[in-house]
Scaffold this motif. Structure first.
Motif, PDB file in Angstrom:
ATOM      1  N   LEU A  32      65.371  40.686  -7.331  1.00 39.85           N
ATOM      2  CA  LEU A  32      66.673  40.244  -6.843  1.00 39.85           C
ATOM      3  C   LEU A  32      67.234  39.139  -7.720  1.00 39.85           C
ATOM      4  O   LEU A  32      68.440  39.123  -8.028  1.00 39.85           O
ATOM      5  CB  LEU A  32      66.528  39.760  -5.396  1.00 39.85           C
ATOM      6  CG  LEU A  32      67.815  39.237  -4.731  1.00 39.85           C
ATOM      7  CD1 LEU A  32      68.858  40.343  -4.666  1.00 39.85           C
ATOM      8  CD2 LEU A  32      67.524  38.689  -3.342  1.00 39.85           C
ATOM      9  N   GLN A  33      66.397  38.214  -8.155  1.00 40.43           N
ATOM     10  CA  GLN A  33      66.866  37.144  -9.033  1.00 40.43           C
ATOM     11  C   GLN A  33      67.355  37.702 -10.367  1.00 40.43           C
ATOM     12  O   GLN A  33      68.377  37.258 -10.901  1.00 40.43           O
ATOM     13  CB  GLN A  33      65.743  36.134  -9.274  1.00 40.43           C
ATOM     14  CG  GLN A  33      65.486  35.216  -8.100  1.00 40.43           C
ATOM     15  CD  GLN A  33      64.523  34.109  -8.473  1.00 40.43           C
ATOM     16  OE1 GLN A  33      63.951  34.121  -9.539  1.00 40.43           O
ATOM     17  NE2 GLN A  33      64.358  33.157  -7.572  1.00 40.43           N
ATOM     18  N   PHE A  35      68.567  40.643 -10.915  1.00 39.79           N
ATOM     19  CA  PHE A  35      69.839  41.336 -10.688  1.00 39.79           C
ATOM     20  C   PHE A  35      70.983  40.344 -10.498  1.00 39.79           C
ATOM     21  O   PHE A  35      72.064  40.496 -11.094  1.00 39.79           O
ATOM     22  CB  PHE A  35      69.710  42.244  -9.463  1.00 39.79           C
ATOM     23  CG  PHE A  35      70.992  42.919  -9.070  1.00 39.79           C
ATOM     24  CD1 PHE A  35      71.482  43.995  -9.791  1.00 39.79           C
ATOM     25  CD2 PHE A  35      71.728  42.460  -7.983  1.00 39.79           C
ATOM     26  CE1 PHE A  35      72.668  44.601  -9.433  1.00 39.79           C
ATOM     27  CE2 PHE A  35      72.914  43.066  -7.619  1.00 39.79           C
ATOM     28  CZ  PHE A  35      73.380  44.148  -8.348  1.00 39.79           C
ATOM     29  N   VAL A  36      70.750  39.308  -9.676  1.00 41.07           N
ATOM     30  CA  VAL A  36      71.797  38.319  -9.423  1.00 41.07           C
ATOM     31  C   VAL A  36      72.149  37.568 -10.705  1.00 41.07           C
ATOM     32  O   VAL A  36      73.327  37.318 -11.006  1.00 41.07           O
ATOM     33  CB  VAL A  36      71.355  37.344  -8.311  1.00 41.07           C
ATOM     34  CG1 VAL A  36      72.333  36.183  -8.190  1.00 41.07           C
ATOM     35  CG2 VAL A  36      71.253  38.073  -6.982  1.00 41.07           C
ATOM     36  N   THR A  37      71.123  37.222 -11.475  1.00 41.94           N
ATOM     37  CA  THR A  37      71.378  36.518 -12.732  1.00 41.94           C
ATOM     38  C   THR A  37      72.164  37.383 -13.696  1.00 41.94           C
ATOM     39  O   THR A  37      73.089  36.901 -14.375  1.00 41.94           O
ATOM     40  CB  THR A  37      70.045  36.094 -13.367  1.00 41.94           C
ATOM     41  OG1 THR A  37      69.320  35.283 -12.439  1.00 41.94           O
ATOM     42  CG2 THR A  37      70.283  35.305 -14.643  1.00 41.94           C
ATOM     43  N   TYR A  38      71.823  38.639 -13.767  1.00 40.20           N
ATOM     44  CA  TYR A  38      72.550  39.549 -14.652  1.00 40.20           C
ATOM     45  C   TYR A  38      74.022  39.660 -14.241  1.00 40.20           C
ATOM     46  O   TYR A  38      74.926  39.556 -15.063  1.00 40.20           O
ATOM     47  CB  TYR A  38      71.901  40.927 -14.627  1.00 40.20           C
ATOM     48  CG  TYR A  38      72.684  41.974 -15.376  1.00 40.20           C
ATOM     49  CD1 TYR A  38      72.642  42.041 -16.764  1.00 40.20           C
ATOM     50  CD2 TYR A  38      73.477  42.884 -14.685  1.00 40.20           C
ATOM     51  CE1 TYR A  38      73.369  42.998 -17.452  1.00 40.20           C
ATOM     52  CE2 TYR A  38      74.212  43.844 -15.358  1.00 40.20           C
ATOM     53  CZ  TYR A  38      74.158  43.895 -16.745  1.00 40.20           C
ATOM     54  OH  TYR A  38      74.881  44.846 -17.425  1.00 40.20           O
ATOM     55  N   VAL A  39      74.238  39.841 -12.933  1.00 37.36           N
ATOM     56  CA  VAL A  39      75.615  39.959 -12.452  1.00 37.36           C
ATOM     57  C   VAL A  39      76.376  38.667 -12.714  1.00 37.36           C
ATOM     58  O   VAL A  39      77.540  38.671 -13.147  1.00 37.36           O
ATOM     59  CB  VAL A  39      75.628  40.315 -10.952  1.00 37.36           C
ATOM     60  CG1 VAL A  39      77.043  40.241 -10.397  1.00 37.36           C
ATOM     61  CG2 VAL A  39      75.051  41.702 -10.748  1.00 37.36           C
ATOM     62  N   PHE A  40      75.698  37.526 -12.454  1.00 36.73           N
ATOM     63  CA  PHE A  40      76.372  36.249 -12.648  1.00 36.73           C
ATOM     64  C   PHE A  40      76.698  36.020 -14.125  1.00 36.73           C
ATOM     65  O   PHE A  40      77.812  35.614 -14.476  1.00 36.73           O
ATOM     66  CB  PHE A  40      75.479  35.115 -12.124  1.00 36.73           C
ATOM     67  CG  PHE A  40      76.048  33.748 -12.370  1.00 36.73           C
ATOM     68  CD1 PHE A  40      77.048  33.243 -11.563  1.00 36.73           C
ATOM     69  CD2 PHE A  40      75.574  32.965 -13.416  1.00 36.73           C
ATOM     70  CE1 PHE A  40      77.567  31.982 -11.786  1.00 36.73           C
ATOM     71  CE2 PHE A  40      76.085  31.712 -13.660  1.00 36.73           C
ATOM     72  CZ  PHE A  40      77.093  31.216 -12.833  1.00 36.73           C
ATOM     73  N   HIS A  44      80.482  36.984 -13.479  1.00 41.69           N
ATOM     74  CA  HIS A  44      81.108  35.755 -13.007  1.00 41.69           C
ATOM     75  C   HIS A  44      81.315  34.763 -14.149  1.00 41.69           C
ATOM     76  O   HIS A  44      82.416  34.209 -14.312  1.00 41.69           O
ATOM     77  CB  HIS A  44      80.235  35.127 -11.925  1.00 41.69           C
ATOM     78  CG  HIS A  44      80.761  33.822 -11.423  1.00 41.69           C
ATOM     79  ND1 HIS A  44      81.861  33.736 -10.594  1.00 41.69           N
ATOM     80  CD2 HIS A  44      80.347  32.536 -11.640  1.00 41.69           C
ATOM     81  CE1 HIS A  44      82.102  32.466 -10.324  1.00 41.69           C
ATOM     82  NE2 HIS A  44      81.204  31.720 -10.949  1.00 41.69           N
ATOM     83  N   MET A 169      68.804  28.335  -8.040  1.00 44.04           N
ATOM     84  CA  MET A 169      68.211  29.593  -7.593  1.00 44.04           C
ATOM     85  C   MET A 169      66.715  29.641  -7.915  1.00 44.04           C
ATOM     86  O   MET A 169      65.891  30.032  -7.066  1.00 44.04           O
ATOM     87  CB  MET A 169      68.927  30.761  -8.266  1.00 44.04           C
ATOM     88  CG  MET A 169      68.452  32.130  -7.805  1.00 44.04           C
ATOM     89  SD  MET A 169      69.439  33.451  -8.529  1.00 44.04           S
ATOM     90  CE  MET A 169      69.058  33.218 -10.268  1.00 44.04           C
ATOM     91  N   SER A 173      63.643  29.581  -5.191  1.00 38.04           N
ATOM     92  CA  SER A 173      62.648  30.661  -5.216  1.00 38.04           C
ATOM     93  C   SER A 173      61.253  30.104  -5.382  1.00 38.04           C
ATOM     94  O   SER A 173      60.293  30.610  -4.769  1.00 38.04           O
ATOM     95  CB  SER A 173      62.975  31.629  -6.351  1.00 38.04           C
ATOM     96  OG  SER A 173      64.257  32.196  -6.175  1.00 38.04           O
TER      97      SER A 173
END
Length: 441
Positions: A32-33, A35-40, A44, A169, A173
């Protein structure tokens, strides 16, 4: 074919419950981290940087348009003052100047965003330097008769503090993983204790201090183990009591026989009867020892090398030529008297049918092997396993229990297995028989 990759990965997965449970918790969190980091990072961060660059280029375009309406030194001074006051941007109009030669490609996120916005909004030749200054970005745009130089703050054109999100993040974690480690360890420890208690009980070792702990399911399993242990012990005690009664009942008539024979005059027939009574007593003792085992002896930490030296001395007194070698730390929990009987039986039988006996004790990791070699006649290969059967006796030149009941090796193997080990026979390099007594530490 679909499941072959999963079978291949299974070889590298942890086998313990603790690490498997930890992987179930940590792996989804890590994925999940990522994926979120990639999207961010890809979405973003890029969107914020493009928006900031668009705003800064729009301000520069407005200032240039205002200057081109009245390209005089007074206008340049007024625009520079207003840009510094309201936009926190240093602006200078340099007449008769030209753009520097480009020294690199604009391939970074900030370079690419500024270059794209300048081309779309202003549409004039430009030059960028985003790495020379720590707090500013150097933007130069050509106009008719000179160059406009703008130094906007880096924070006004680039999302420089986005790494704080990643730091927070990762910190959160890490805290969650540490908490999971602590709680998961407390949940797995009772299962490990239950497995250790079951293993020790199987090896004949004391597990009196074991108590049910942990979750309700683990407690139920622990209580079931305790009840099973109690039933097994009760059965052993009942059998021992029954055998004690049988032994008493059988010894009583044998004692009467011996008394009656002692009162009779010596004769060949009486001597034969006395020999038969002694043989019956010997058979009775062997049988009772085989079925009774050593239920009351408690395991204790034993120096196996000292025990082997005792057995060597006993064999030397019996006239056997015995050589002993010991390698490594040979300390392990044993029922000492029972294990001494197991080894004595093997060594004495080897000495009975051979001129020389070699005993070698070796520790290999968590196991100990005691190897007894001799140079005697040996045993046929097809009977190496048969000799462990109770009451089995060889008819050839070598009999491991000559004059006995055929229980010698059966008792020895029963004692070895009671310690979690085993005994195996094979041909010896010395020409006779090799007996390997294997016990775990």
């Amino acid at each position: 074919m679909l499941f072959r990759p999963f079978i291949f990965l299974k070889r590298f997965l942890p086998t313990g419950l603790y690490w498997r449970s930890l992987m179930i918790i940590v792996l989804p969190m890590v994925m999940l981290q990522i994926f979120v980091t990639y999207v961010f990072m890809e979405r973003h961060w890029q969107m914020v940087t493009e928006a900031l660059s668009r705003s800064a280029v729009a301000d520069i375009a407005m200032l240039m348009s205002e200057y081109e309406k009245d390209p005089t030194p007074e206008t340049a001074s007024r625009i520079s003052a207003q840009a510094s006051k309201y936009l926190s941007m240093s602006v200078a109009f340099l007449p008769n100047e030209t753009l520097p030669e480009p020294d690199r490609q604009y391939d970074g996120l900030l370079d690419r965003s500024l270059a794209q916005e300048i081309q779309m909004t202003i549409g004039r030749p430009f030059w960028l330097d985003t790495g020379h200054y720590d707090d500013y970005v150097d933007i130069r745009i050509a106009y008719e008769g000179g160059v406009m130089r703008a130094l906007p703050l880096r924070s006004h054109v680039y999302a420089a503090n986005s790494h704080i999100f990643i730091v927070w993040m990762l910190a959160a974690s890490t805290v969650l993983i540490i908490v999971a480690l602590l709680f998961l360890r407390n949940q797995v420890r009772p299962i490990e204790r239950l497995a250790e208690a079951a293993e020790n009980f199987g090896l004949g070792r004391d597990v009196e201090k074991f108590k049910p702990q942990g979750a309700s399911e683990v407690r139920r399993a622990a209580l079931a183990f305790i009840k099973m242990r109690q039933r097994i012990r009760a059965q052993i005690e009942q059998r021992t009591a029954m055998l004690a009664g049988v032994s008493h009942d059988l010894r009583t008539p044998l004692t009467r026989f011996k008394l009656q024979l002692a009162m009779m005059k010596d004769s060949p027939e009486v001597e034969e009867l006395r020999a038969d009574v002694c043989e019956m007593e010997h058979m009775l003792e062997d049988y009772l020892d085989f079925v009774r085992g050593d239920p009351n002896e408690i395991s204790e930490l034993t120096d196996l090398e000292d025990l082997l030296h005792e057995i060597q001395k006993d064999s030397l007194r019996k006239g056997h030529d015995v050589t002993l070698e010991a390698h490594g730390e040979l300390y392990l929990p044993l029922r000492r008297n029972a294990f001494k009987r197991c080894l004595t039986n093997i060594v004495d039988n080897a000495g009975k049918y051979a001129d020389k006996v070699w005993i070698t004790a070796i520790r290999d990791g968590g196991d100990i092997d005691i190897i007894v070699d001799d140079d005697g006649a040996g045993i046929p290969d097809d009977q190496l396993e048969e000799v462990f059967r109770p009451f089995y006796r060889l008819d050839d030149a070598r009999n491991l229990d000559e004059g006995g009941t055929g229980l010698g090796l059966a008792i020895a193997r029963d004692i070895a297995r009671g310690h979690g080990g085993d005994i195996s026979l094979q041909r010896s390099p010395m020409g006779g028989l090799r007996a390997i007594i294997h016990v775990p530490v």
